[in-house]
Motif scaffolding. Structure first.
Motif: not given
Ligand code: AMP
Ligand code: GLY
Length: 420
Positions: A212-216, A231-235
């Protein structure tokens, strides 16, 4: 089974949602929970760091499995306390949780074992830290980190030596983070895309969940202050099987083996915060728990029964074939209170949750009920989540969900999953 979930955020709502799908589960209690967990589980008004009260409750109710969301109770030894009382609990012991609770410990551990991470030095003395010219003049700049737990705020990415000195002064001389900043790590500044890889482990075997990748950052295009995650998304489309395999072999498995060799096996979920550098993946940090908001996208993509996986971890019989991941993608957009991460109002009425399209899931974070009205009670309020056959569809659905929901001056990023 009766399950106790410890914590109160969007992560915990997602855990309750996923655990509740298990045929094994009869009752879920959440301490202290939020308005979202109150709908599908039973909230208990015990603080997530009151270990004595949590243990009393678990013994009284004969809880079959406890699941810990946040890092603070883990660092305080909740797992040790439950285990000593003969209760099953999913998470690392206090000694193993040091991988997150002490960056000094984590860095030494990684350096000793050749686990790829930024070059670093640890200091407790300001003069020594500032005097270490090497540390302040690493090519590309440095990052100054409070060693202890600082709720995500103890990291200062520095452009030059003056900024690094200011950060060191704040932490070591002015006590900005209290005891957590009385020891600091100065490390090389790395660059590259970030990746959150959460793995389940029984102390010997580790199996990855969806990457996953988040948005800090608070604002679009990664501008503004750091937050808990917008927010975040995967993959992430740039992460393939071969990269995951490389991370498992060079980072995750050596970490699990190393903790076992120290006599403090790591059981639970290990969150590797990674940077994909030109020299390969390197560890930025370890967390000893599920990520927030990564959990809100990782669990919807998990096909397997989470209770069975957690029991397998706790009982030392996890195997890779037990973890099945859905195809497709998942995205979550955090709707935050106006002003977050600085000061923000509370008690704003939230509407629109009762008329959402079926493909939207809303994990609540900072919410509470006031006279039967759902209102905001925290900075991150909702994580609006959707799956899709690909990332674009998942993102479009999540934003469609956001469009249906209202509270005054809700703040959210418009670019979650979109630069991918
Ligand atoms: P952490 O709380 O350790 O995850 O750090 C927060 C954020 O600071 C990370 O997500 C990175 O964006 C950034 N960061 C931490 N360490 C480094 C590093 N060594 N080089 C560049 N950026 C970093
Ligand atoms: N999303 C970052 C964290 O959970 O620490």
């Amino acid at each position: 089974m009766k399950v106790l979930v410890v914590g109160s955020g969007g992560r915990e709502h997602a855990l309750v949602w996923k655990l509740g799908q298990s045929a094994k589960v009869q009752d879920i209690f959440v301490a202290p929970g939020n308005a979202g967990t109150a709908v599908s589980a039973q909230n208990i008004s015990i603080s997530d760091s009151d270990i004595d009260e949590l243990l009393n409750f678990a013994q009284e109710k004969r809880i079959d499995l406890a699941v810990v969301g946040p890092e603070v109770p883990l660092a305080l030894g909740i797992v040790d306390a439950f285990q000593a009382a003969g209760l099953l609990i999913f998470g690392p012991t206090q000694a193993a949780a040091q991988l997150e609770a002490s960056k000094a410990f984590a860095k030494q551990f990684m350096h000793e074992r050749g686990i790829p991470t930024a070059v670093s030095q640890t200091f407790t003395d300001y003069e020594m830290a500032v005097g270490s010219r090497h540390a302040l003049t690493l090519p590309g700049g440095v990052v100054v980190k409070a060693s202890g737990l600082a709720a995500g705020k103890g990291v200062v990415v520095c452009d030059d030596a003056a900024q690094a000195e200011a950060a060191l002064r704040e932490m070591l001389l002015e006590g900005a983070f209290g005891a957590a900043g009385s020891e600091v790590v100065i490390e090389e500044r790395l660059s590259g895309p970030e990746l959150s890889l959460l793995v389940l482990t029984d102390g010997k075997t580790a199996v990855p969940l969806a990457p996953a990748r988040d948005h800090k950052r608070a604002y679009d295009h990664d501008q503004g202050p750091n937050t808990g995650g917008m927010g975040a998304f995967a993959p992430p489309p740039d992460v393939d099987e071969a990269l995951i395999e490389q991370i498992m072999q060079t980072i995750v498995q050596p970490t699990i083996d190393g903790m076992a060799a120290l006599g403090t096996p790591y059981v639970g979920v290990l969150y590797a915060g990674l940077m994909l550098t030109a020299d390969g993946p390197k560890v930025i940090e370890f967390n000893c728990r599920f990520g927030d908001p990564e959990t809100q996208v990782v669990l919807p993509l998990l096909e397997s029964d989470l209770v069975e996986l957690m029991l397998a971890c706790v009982n030392g019989r996890l195997t890779p074939d037990m973890v099945k991941i859905h195809p497709g993608a998942c995205a979550t957009v955090v709707m935050a209170a106006p002003g977050y991460p600085a000061s923000y109002p509370k008690g704003l009425p939230i509407t629109g949750l009762d008329a959402l399209p079926e493909d939207i899931m809303v994990f609540q974070a900072g919410t509470t009920s006031q006279d039967d009205q759902l209102v905001t009670s925290g900075g991150r309020v909702l994580a609006v989540t959707a799956r899709g056959e690909n990332l674009e569809t998942a993102v479009a659905r999540a934003y469609n969900g956001v469009d249906h929901i209202h509270f005054e001056n809700a703040h959210y990023r418009k670019d979650i999953g979109r630069q991918a």
